[in-house]
Scaffold this active site. Structure first.
Site: not given
Lengths: 271, 171
Positions: B95-96
């Site tokens: 998750c970026l």
């Protein structure tokens, strides 16, 4: 596709009941943004009949139709631009390239080519990887240099090039964003006061300008017209006032006109 | 639909990136296509950042692109299992923001890998894909988080050898 035979607004606002349904969320814009799968920029359609025949504007609940009729005194045609977050930049680029193709604007075309050629140096100074940026710059230069001041038949080819999903317009459209960032970062005195809630101009540009899904803002419009040295006139079709349409003018120079419907820009052309 | 031209754009860009990588001697990230002649599927090795619980480990990640690159982001996943709040332990999903809605074509495969590396150093507990890791950090129990991350680091990430010299190119 669409039936554009009717050049008059429909006398009856479709079959909707005259009273507003109470459950309707009032803030919802009544216009449908163009599908994100449509062409980048449509053919030229008559204005405002094209919008009247494709949008379900109800005269009883808003002043959209009245405003369109006001605008029809000045504008006669429209190009619908793909609604994918880049509609402003796409409208801008399409408008710009087609205007620069006019023979009388040759000196402006040369000036803008020079600006784009030099842009890579500024971007590099601001920390962008020039090798990555070059790929985009080349595409934009290709568009600008292949824009030989044209006859009428040439403009057809130009439309094809500008709307080819595999052509140079996709990357060129995005390149307008770093050019915009670059202008903002090199004019901190102008922009910092508006962007105090961001940690830096750099982080603003990274998250609010450069991602291709992010829509333009007043800040990015201000920056891009200054960066290119052109003028953008925006007519705000907001449905608020039946007697007037707010027009904002950004920058100075060759003029590109756009129609703003809540959340979306299209290109409009004067009579 | 003619994807040949789009691929030309994509492959031109990827070739440029590969050329740059072959000239650089980055000893924290090793990024290459999975095979000679392949451009859409890449692997990278990331050296666990010194001072982080991943220090001493080497992490394999897969970096895949499709013909819309660089207009859309690469798909990057951890192959080596990692205990980190922003990485799904089982699938390796990361998750970026820059790999999702904040992607811009100004990023490259290597700069995206660098962003993953700095995420390893600086976990973001507010959007966890690994709730256990996220909860430890949110509760302020960094000792527990570091101990767990270090344990998994020893278990999963010590088996890789980091390439010291680029392998010879087959032509």
């Amino acid at each position: 596709m669409s039936e554009l035979s009717s050049s008059e607004p429909p006398s009856e606002p479709l079959s909707e009941p005259p009273s507003e349904p109470p459950s309707e969320p009032p803030s919802e814009p009544p216009s449908e943004p163009p599908s994100p799968t449509g062409p980048f920029v449509s053919d030229l359609f008559p204005f405002p009949s094209h919008l009247l025949s494709t949008q379900n504007y109800s005269t009883s609940t808003s002043h959209f139709v009245a405003q369109l009729n006001l605008l029809s005194e000045t504008y006669s045609s429209i190009r619908i631009v793909k609604g994918d977050g880049s509609c402003f930049y796409r409208s801008f680029l399409y408008g710009l390239i087609t205007i620069l193709a006019e023979p009388e604007n040759e000196s402006e075309r040369l000036r803008i080519i020079e600006y784009v050629q030099k842009s890579i140096i500024t971007l590099e100074e601001q920390g962008y990887d020039p090798l990555i940026m070059e790929g985009f710059q080349e595409e934009l230069l290709e568009l600008l240099t292949s824009t030989i001041p044209s006859s009428r038949s040439g403009s057809l080819n130009l439309h094809t090039t500008l709307t080819d999903p595999h052509g140079p317009s996709q990357m060129s459209t995005w390149y307008c964003r770093p050019l915009c960032s670059s202008y903002i970062k090199s004019h901190p005195e102008t922009f910092t006061p508006f962007l105090l809630s961001y940690p830096s101009l750099d982080s603003y540009c990274k998250s609010e300008i450069e991602p291709s899904s992010i829509e333009s803002s007043e800040i990015s419009i201000q920056a891009i017209v200054k960066a290119f040295g052109v003028k953008v006139g925006v007519e705000y079709l907001d449905g608020h006032d039946e007697e007037k349409v707010v027009r904002h003018v950004f920058g100075e120079g060759l003029e590109i006109n756009m129609l703003y419907r809540p959340g979306h820009y299209d290109l409009i052309y004067k009579k | 639909m003619n994807s040949a031209d789009l691929m030309a754009m994509t492959s031109k860009r990827l070739k440029k990136e590969l050329k740059q990588l072959e000239k650089s001697d980055d000893n924290t990230i090793y990024l290459r296509p999975i095979a000679v002649g392949e451009l859409l599927r890449w692997n990278a090795l990331l050296r666990g950042p010194p001072g982080s619980p991943y220090d001493g480990g080497v992490y394999g990640i897969s970096v895949n692109v499709d013909s819309t690159y660089p207009m859309s982001p690469p798909n990057i996943r951890f192959v080596t299992k990692i205990f980190h709040p922003n990485v799904n332990y089982n699938t390796g999903e990361i998750c970026l923001d820059i790999l999702k809605k904040e992607w811009s074509p100004a990023w490259s495969l290597i700069s995206a890998c660098r962003a993953v590396l700095s995420l390893m150093d600086d976990p973001e507990a507010s959007s966890p894909l690994n709730c256990d890791a996220g909860n430890m950090i949110r509760a302020g129990d960094m000792d527990a988080f570091n101990a767990m991350a270090r344990m998994y680091n020893g278990e999963n990430a010590m088996v890789w050898e980091f390439p010291t010299t680029p392998p010879k190119k087959n032509t």
